[in-house]
Design an enzyme around this catalytic site. Sequence first.
Site, PDB file in Angstrom:
ATOM      1  N   PRO A   1      -6.325  12.931  38.888  1.00 55.65           N
ATOM      2  CA  PRO A   1      -6.875  11.939  38.007  1.00 55.65           C
ATOM      3  C   PRO A   1      -7.689  10.891  38.741  1.00 55.65           C
ATOM      4  CG  PRO A   1      -4.483  11.761  38.210  1.00 55.65           C
ATOM      5  CD  PRO A   1      -4.985  12.566  39.312  1.00 55.65           C
ATOM      6  N   GLU A   2      -8.826  10.584  38.189  1.00 59.96           N
ATOM      7  CA  GLU A   2      -9.628   9.471  38.668  1.00 59.96           C
ATOM      8  C   GLU A   2      -9.484   8.354  37.636  1.00 59.96           C
ATOM      9  OE1 GLU A   2     -13.538  10.754  39.898  1.00 59.96           O
ATOM     10  OE2 GLU A   2     -12.886  12.822  40.085  1.00 59.96           O
TER      11      GLU A   2
END
Length: 273
Positions: A2-3
């Site tokens: 996840p960013e």
Amino acid sequence: MPELPEVETVRRALEIGLDGLSVAGVDGHPVMMRRPLDVGLIASRIDGRRFTAARRRGKYLLVDFDGAGTLMIHLGMSGRLMLCETTEPILHHTHLTLSLSDGRELRFVDPRRFGFAHWLEPGEEDLDPSLAGLGVEPLDPDMEVLLPPLLHARRSPVKSLILDQHLIAGVGNIYAAEALWRAGIRPTRPGCRTSLTRLRRLAVTTREVIEEAVAQGGTTIRDYATPAGDFGYFAVRLQVYGKEGQPCPRCGRVLKDTRIAGRITVWCPHCQR
DNA sequence: CCAGTATCCTGCAGGC
DNA sequence: TGCCTGCAGGATACTG
């Protein structure tokens, strides 16, 4: 995994899903993650406590408990939070489970264990080395002013620089590639060899791509999902990430891939200079 | 201080 | 089918 957009989507889901609830039990066992998971400590602090807020800084989630302190969570590459019924099958690598006052559960799953859940006592947040060292937020209105001079002062490839959480917090491999393509900047170009004008353009495209991805609930490549199990829909808008060998959406020439600082980067040799 | 590499860990895809 | 290799949304400890 996840960013920023994925973490922000998770944060919003927790803010709504945990509103008004408290912790009715903590389960898990100590395991070595990027930081050791101290289930006993977490349990002693949050059992019976009420959720008061879900915040985010860069890719870090900060879940507050009614004056007791904050549970700091990083999802690493494969981390996932699930807000589900107790009858839901328990996935392999479920490291921490919070029983909730409405009878449901919040589960932290992370096969690769690059993530962590770390307890912060009140006041510890500002001292935490990971949080204290973070750079500007991509959605901060000042970002487009603050970032370009920082990038211009460095010799590393711009791609490495916008992945550097000390300079700008929350950009990862997907959105770095997309922002550079939109800005028309070659990922290998050294920061100091890129004009401030073009670096300002990069700051703008970075903010834009992050904003659009947040609006789409993030990007699901393989297994990212929100706590409710929903996928992110930005994948359909990716222009270059994962598309090496395919035509550039702008000029039609073949997209190349290069390894920069150990991470694959897809780019268009014609559009990005 | 800066830049670049190795490393933590599991799962999966692709080659043979 | 099965084994092996390499790669994956990340951050950090190390080296020079």
